[in-house]
Motif scaffolding. Structure first.
Motif, PDB file in Angstrom:
ATOM      1  N   ILE A   2      -6.692  -4.553  -6.406  1.00 32.81           N
ATOM      2  CA  ILE A   2      -5.832  -5.180  -7.329  1.00 32.81           C
ATOM      3  C   ILE A   2      -5.984  -5.173  -8.937  1.00 32.81           C
ATOM      4  CG2 ILE A   2      -4.628  -7.379  -7.745  1.00 32.81           C
ATOM      5  CD1 ILE A   2      -3.627  -6.371  -5.134  1.00 32.81           C
ATOM      6  N   LEU A   3      -7.179  -5.481  -9.067  1.00 32.20           N
ATOM      7  CA  LEU A   3      -8.007  -5.679 -10.461  1.00 32.20           C
ATOM      8  C   LEU A   3      -7.622  -4.425 -11.281  1.00 32.20           C
ATOM      9  CD1 LEU A   3     -11.121  -7.758 -10.163  1.00 32.20           C
ATOM     10  CD2 LEU A   3      -8.683  -8.508 -10.740  1.00 32.20           C
ATOM     11  N   PHE A  21       1.072  -2.902 -10.859  1.00 27.93           N
ATOM     12  CA  PHE A  21       1.546  -3.714  -9.760  1.00 27.93           C
ATOM     13  C   PHE A  21       2.462  -4.975 -10.043  1.00 27.93           C
ATOM     14  CE2 PHE A  21      -2.414  -2.966  -6.736  1.00 27.93           C
ATOM     15  CZ  PHE A  21      -2.071  -1.665  -6.651  1.00 27.93           C
ATOM     16  N   GLY A  22       2.128  -5.452 -11.100  1.00 30.76           N
ATOM     17  CA  GLY A  22       2.996  -6.696 -11.946  1.00 30.76           C
ATOM     18  C   GLY A  22       4.409  -6.090 -12.239  1.00 30.76           C
ATOM     19  N   ILE A  55      -1.207 -11.952  -8.008  1.00 29.40           N
ATOM     20  CA  ILE A  55      -1.966 -10.889  -8.841  1.00 29.40           C
ATOM     21  C   ILE A  55      -2.716 -11.276 -10.098  1.00 29.40           C
ATOM     22  CG2 ILE A  55      -1.541  -8.726  -9.997  1.00 29.40           C
ATOM     23  CD1 ILE A  55       0.633  -8.060  -7.757  1.00 29.40           C
ATOM     24  N   ASP A  56      -1.557 -12.349 -10.643  1.00 31.72           N
ATOM     25  CA  ASP A  56      -2.070 -12.901 -12.117  1.00 31.72           C
ATOM     26  C   ASP A  56      -3.343 -13.674 -11.966  1.00 31.72           C
ATOM     27  OD1 ASP A  56       0.094 -11.716 -13.446  1.00 31.72           O
ATOM     28  OD2 ASP A  56       1.206 -13.389 -13.367  1.00 31.72           O
ATOM     29  N   GLN A 109      -9.223 -14.538 -12.463  1.00 33.78           N
ATOM     30  CA  GLN A 109     -10.322 -15.167 -11.891  1.00 33.78           C
ATOM     31  C   GLN A 109     -11.784 -14.218 -12.384  1.00 33.78           C
ATOM     32  OE1 GLN A 109     -10.472 -15.004  -7.766  1.00 33.78           O
ATOM     33  NE2 GLN A 109     -12.731 -14.692  -7.547  1.00 33.78           N
ATOM     34  N   PHE A 110     -11.443 -13.251 -12.771  1.00 35.35           N
ATOM     35  CA  PHE A 110     -12.680 -12.114 -13.161  1.00 35.35           C
ATOM     36  C   PHE A 110     -12.757 -11.993 -14.756  1.00 35.35           C
ATOM     37  CE2 PHE A 110     -12.373 -11.192  -8.671  1.00 35.35           C
ATOM     38  CZ  PHE A 110     -13.330 -11.230  -8.244  1.00 35.35           C
ATOM     39  N   SER A 111     -11.656 -12.768 -15.357  1.00 36.09           N
ATOM     40  CA  SER A 111     -11.799 -12.803 -16.763  1.00 36.09           C
ATOM     41  C   SER A 111     -12.787 -13.898 -17.384  1.00 36.09           C
ATOM     42  CB  SER A 111     -10.434 -13.105 -17.659  1.00 36.09           C
ATOM     43  OG  SER A 111     -10.191 -14.435 -17.183  1.00 36.09           O
ATOM     44  N   LYS A 112     -12.914 -13.710 -18.503  1.00 32.64           N
ATOM     45  CA  LYS A 112     -14.052 -14.749 -19.091  1.00 32.64           C
ATOM     46  C   LYS A 112     -13.854 -16.027 -19.177  1.00 32.64           C
ATOM     47  CE  LYS A 112     -16.591 -11.047 -21.403  1.00 32.64           C
ATOM     48  NZ  LYS A 112     -17.254 -10.499 -22.795  1.00 32.64           N
TER      49      LYS A 112
END
Length: 465
Positions: free
Chosen positions: A215-216, A222-223, A249-250, A255-258
């Motif tokens: 997804i990332l 995908f969006g 998805i957002d 989640q994996f951003s800073k």
């Protein structure tokens, strides 16, 4: 559950390091929202009932009255019930800033928990998203496409009239490998792993072949695919589902951003929920409130009397008849974890609460005349066996008004009634009154015996002297 989940209790002290391990860098944000606060000793205390998720961990905060020794299964069962209550309560009441009951699936504020609840419930009812396409068969069983038939098949003419002995028929196929179907399967698996057990979807079965979907790596693409599908979709269920998938998805991307992520579903003011539940199951009659006198504001210059718009508003007023006898109840739902620990009293309502409740008694004196009246505080109890348990009273000895009775109410039993759209029957209400009368009688006997023994002891001492 793949994601780490923990249970905590509202209004209980926790070691700061323990909370940091679960919620990481979100403490400052939770403090700013008033959900978490730090006491003078450095311990952290939750002022909130509900779910908190930071993308990696999920914590569930149970109400302060709950038994601290519940096993994991009981905690999950209770919280599942609370979530149903939250959904019903938020649907009937306008959400306040202190509540986190956002249900719009494309909102930045919607909880991961609500996304999971929607996706899993929708799948249990409707299955996977269906991306359909049309193919054609000659002499098939579907609808005849006359335009294609006329243009592509040579008819047989008889007396100038064309006859088509073969036709093109439409066949609608499901594209089970379409990208959106795969995204749907990924989202179901993700949210089931995170929340499926607590939401009660343990028996749900679905295709897990898309668990490892990247997804990332393709989130923007995908969006955009989902957004194009939304524009071309006119079925309400499909639009709602597509919006939920886009939000999922957002959230995965964030989640994996800073930047810290935080997802909330619950309330800082559970007392409003408790009041609503009690008011509903006791069948509060609002017409009595309208009959309570309003304050008079008198202008000494013009000798004018102005009536205040607002007046006293008891939580619950209920009149009922049982076996030809009339009863009148004045009740106040109190979300307090009250406890008599020997001579020490903890978690009790304040003087203002007592004063108001006694004033309600006085304000309703005319309306309750000729009826057996009871004035009581209703406290939540984790005891599921006894519906009502009378355990004390409170009054002012300088006021000539009957004491307010203190009653524990089985939270589980009133929650069940509330969720089933049921109320206490007349028999239940009579049982409530009977419990109060029996407890008062026992207390009277104990008090009389105590004072009688004290009198005899004093008399004997006096006779010896």
């Amino acid at each position: 559950m793949d994601k780490s989940s923990k249970f905590f209790f509202e209004d209980q002290k926790y070691n700061k390091e323990r909370i940091v391990r679960v919620l990481g860098g979100n403490l400052a944000l939770l403090k700013s929202k008033g959900i978490l606060y730090e006491d003078s000793s450095g311990d952290l205390i939750f002022n909130y009932v509900g779910v908190i998720s930071n993308g990696r961990n999920v914590i569930f905060i149970l109400p302060k009255y709950c038994n601290r020794h519940l096993d994991e299964h009981s905690k999950r069962t209770l919280f599942n019930k609370l979530l149903k209550i939250f959904k019903k309560y938020s649907g009937l009441n306008k959400s306040r800033e202190s509540d986190y009951f956002v249900s719009e699936l494309d909102s930045d504020e919607v909880s991961d928990f609500m996304i999971a609840d929607y996706l899993l419930n929708d799948f249990s009812l409707n299955g996977y998203y269906q991306k359909k396409f049309t193919e054609y068969e000659i002499d098939g069983e579907g609808i005849i496409d006359w335009s294609k038939t006329v243009n592509e098949i040579t008819p047989v003419f008889s007396k100038g009239v064309p006859y088509y002995f073969s036709t093109y028929n439409e066949v609608v196929q499901k594209d089970e490998y379409h990208l959106i179907v795969k995204i749907h399967k990924w989202a179901l698996s993700k949210y089931f792993n995170d929340f499926g057990v607590i939401l009660g979807f343990t028996g749900l079965e679905f295709d897990k072949s898309c668990d490892g979907m990247k997804i990332l790596d393709y989130a923007d693409f995908f969006g955009s695919v989902i957004n194009k599908e939304i524009v071309n979709t006119y079925v309400d269920r499909d639009v709602k589902l597509l919006k939920a998938l886009k939000t999922a998805i957002d959230r995965e991307e964030n989640q994996f951003s800073k930047r810290p992520t935080l997802s909330l579903y619950g309330t800082k003011y559970f007392h409003r929920v408790w009041e609503e539940v009690c008011k509903t199951v006791f069948s509060h009659v609002n017409e009595y409130v309208k009959k309570i006198s309003r304050p008079n504001w008198i202008n000494f210059t013009d000798i004018e009397v102005n009536k205040e718009k607002k007046t006293l508003e008891p939580d619950i007023i209920k009149a009922f008849e049982y076996r030809s006898k009339e009863y009148f109840l004045i009740l106040d739902a109190k979300y307090y974890n009250i406890n008599f620990d020997g001579k020490k009293l903890e978690g009790n309502p304040g003087v203002e609460d007592i004063t108001k409740q006694l004033l309600y008694d006085k304000a309703l004196e005319k309306l309750s005349r000729g009826k057996t009246k009871h004035n009581a505080f209703l406290f939540p109890s984790s005891n599921s066996t006894n519906t009502f348990k009378v355990f004390g009273s409170v009054d002012f000895d300088f006021l000539d008004i009957a004491a307010v009775t203190l009653v524990y109410i089985s939270a589980e039993q009133v929650y069940n009634l509330y969720l089933e759209n049921k109320t206490f029957s007349t028999h239940d209400l009579f049982k409530f009154v009977s419990e109060i009368n029996k407890s008062k009688k026992r207390h009277s006997v104990i008090t009389s015996t105590l004072y009688g023994n004290m009198f005899l002891f004093t008399k004997r001492l006096s006779d010896k002297n």
